[in-house]
Design a protein around this motif. Structure first.
Motif, PDB file in Angstrom:
ATOM      1  N   TYR A  85       0.838  -1.186   0.000  1.00 31.80           N
ATOM      2  CA  TYR A  85       0.000   0.000   0.000  1.00 31.80           C
ATOM      3  C   TYR A  85       0.878   1.243   0.000  1.00 31.80           C
ATOM      4  O   TYR A  85       2.026   1.215   0.416  1.00 31.80           O
ATOM      5  N   GLU A  86       0.291   2.363  -0.430  1.00 26.24           N
ATOM      6  CA  GLU A  86       0.963   3.645  -0.268  1.00 26.24           C
ATOM      7  C   GLU A  86      -0.078   4.729  -0.040  1.00 26.24           C
ATOM      8  O   GLU A  86      -1.220   4.633  -0.504  1.00 26.24           O
ATOM      9  N   LEU A  87       0.336   5.755   0.673  1.00 26.00           N
ATOM     10  CA  LEU A  87      -0.521   6.915   0.880  1.00 26.00           C
ATOM     11  C   LEU A  87      -0.388   7.862  -0.309  1.00 26.00           C
ATOM     12  O   LEU A  87       0.660   7.938  -0.943  1.00 26.00           O
ATOM     13  N   ASN A 130      -1.813  12.237   1.847  1.00 28.37           N
ATOM     14  CA  ASN A 130      -2.065  11.246   2.896  1.00 28.37           C
ATOM     15  C   ASN A 130      -3.528  11.138   3.319  1.00 28.37           C
ATOM     16  O   ASN A 130      -3.836  10.639   4.403  1.00 28.37           O
ATOM     17  N   VAL A 170      -8.580   2.825   2.122  1.00 27.15           N
ATOM     18  CA  VAL A 170      -8.004   2.332   0.869  1.00 27.15           C
ATOM     19  C   VAL A 170      -9.087   2.476  -0.201  1.00 27.15           C
ATOM     20  O   VAL A 170     -10.095   1.776  -0.167  1.00 27.15           O
ATOM     21  N   TYR A 183      -5.533   1.785   5.710  1.00 22.48           N
ATOM     22  CA  TYR A 183      -4.090   1.680   5.861  1.00 22.48           C
ATOM     23  C   TYR A 183      -3.583   2.957   6.515  1.00 22.48           C
ATOM     24  O   TYR A 183      -3.868   4.067   6.054  1.00 22.48           O
ATOM     25  N   GLN A 184      -2.874   2.785   7.625  1.00 26.29           N
ATOM     26  CA  GLN A 184      -2.357   3.911   8.408  1.00 26.29           C
ATOM     27  C   GLN A 184      -3.435   4.950   8.696  1.00 26.29           C
ATOM     28  O   GLN A 184      -3.222   6.166   8.591  1.00 26.29           O
ATOM     29  N   ALA A 219      -5.329   5.911   0.725  1.00 28.53           N
ATOM     30  CA  ALA A 219      -4.308   4.907   0.431  1.00 28.53           C
ATOM     31  C   ALA A 219      -4.746   4.101  -0.782  1.00 28.53           C
ATOM     32  O   ALA A 219      -5.943   4.001  -1.088  1.00 28.53           O
TER      33      ALA A 219
END
Length: 300
Positions: free
Chosen positions: A26-28, A32, A58, A53-54, A35
């Protein structure tokens, strides 16, 4: 107390991905706020994508995220609104896909070449655009029902789906694009819904099992090769709304014997390169066999 708080935070962060299959990357993005899934390095065949995610949702499966992987099934959370281009292309073992209710966009080639895909469930979607060649060469797909929430179906969307026998198209689409069902050689029947204005070039070309087609009185254009080489097509009614039939639209439909023009007067046909050919007289077009012969054989 401080250590306990840190431990709790660690547990919470870890639990964020408990429902997610190991190896999904995953990525932001977008400062931010969201995700997305960008890749997969795991070995599990039945995967689950996390909804968070974080601490952020998502909401996207990114370009080519699972391309060429060996996954068999995927659970997509309700937070996902977009499946980007080639996200699952050439996943040759993927058998079934259930799309979440909030999905709005399936990108170009998203599931192309998924040769084992036999079921696509769209029943929960409410507003969806399906991109170009999204399900191209899904050779195990036998039927699909596209609900009214789908407002756009891209060119080549189901081309090469050689096992596809049955399709239900939604009300609300204005055209069937170029090559949409090209070489769907098992397709036997198609009902084109009211509201469709254009049947695009080669939309049903080489649908060799197509026996029946119903063209609604909203259609104005039947473009080049639209039904070319539909070998088992025996009869068609051209509604009075149709004002344009393209080059070889019914060419090599060798069994086409009855073609009824609801309005046989004042017709012109366009046969490529701007050449206009006057169709037979109204009397000739009133004869369904004469009309069928003309459109069937005028291929070159």
């Amino acid at each position: 107390c401080s250590n306990t708080a840190q431990e709790d935070m660690s547990i919470t962060t870890e639990e964020t991905l408990v429902s997610s299959t190991e190896g999904i990357i995953y990525e932001l993005y977008e400062d931010n706020k969201y995700a997305r899934v960008i890749g997969y390095e795991g070995t599990e065949e039945n995967i689950i994508i996390a909804d968070e995610y974080q601490g952020v949702p998502v909401n996207r499966i990114h370009n080519a995220a699972f391309r060429d992987s060996s996954i068999i099934s995927v659970t997509i959370p309700d937070t996902v609104t977009r499946i980007a281009g080639s996200a699952f292309s050439n996943c040759n073992y993927l058998k079934e896909i259930v799309l979440p209710p909030n999905i709005m966009d399936i990108g170009d080639y998203a599931f192309s070449g998924c040769s084992a895909l036999s079921s696509v469930n769209l029943e929960n979607v409410s507003w969806l655009s399906i991109g170009r060649a999204a399900f191209e060469d899904c050779t195990s797909l036998t039927n699909i029902e596209i609900p009214s929430g789908v407002w756009e179906i891209g060119e080549n969307c189901f081309s090469g789906c050689t096992s596809l026998k049955s399709v239900v198209l939604p009300n609300g689409i204005s055209q069937i694009g170029k090559y949409t069902f090209y070489e769907c050689s098992s397709l036997e029947e198609i009902v084109i819904p009211e509201g469709v204005e254009t049947i695009g070039s080669a939309a049903f070309e080489r649908c060799q099992s197509l026996v029946n087609v119903e063209i609604p009185n909203t259609v104005t254009n039947i473009e080049d090769s639209a039904f070319y080489f539909c070998y088992y097509l025996t009869e068609v009614t051209i509604p009075s709304s149709v004002s344009y039939i393209g080059y070889s639209a019914f060419g090599n439909c060798n069994r086409l014997e009855n073609l009824v023009f609801e309005n046989p007067i004042g017709w012109n046909a366009w046969w490529g390169d701007g050449l206009v050919v006057q169709l037979p007289s109204a009397d000739g077009l009133s004869n369904s066999n004469t009309a069928a012969t003309y459109l069937r054989d005028y291929s070159n």
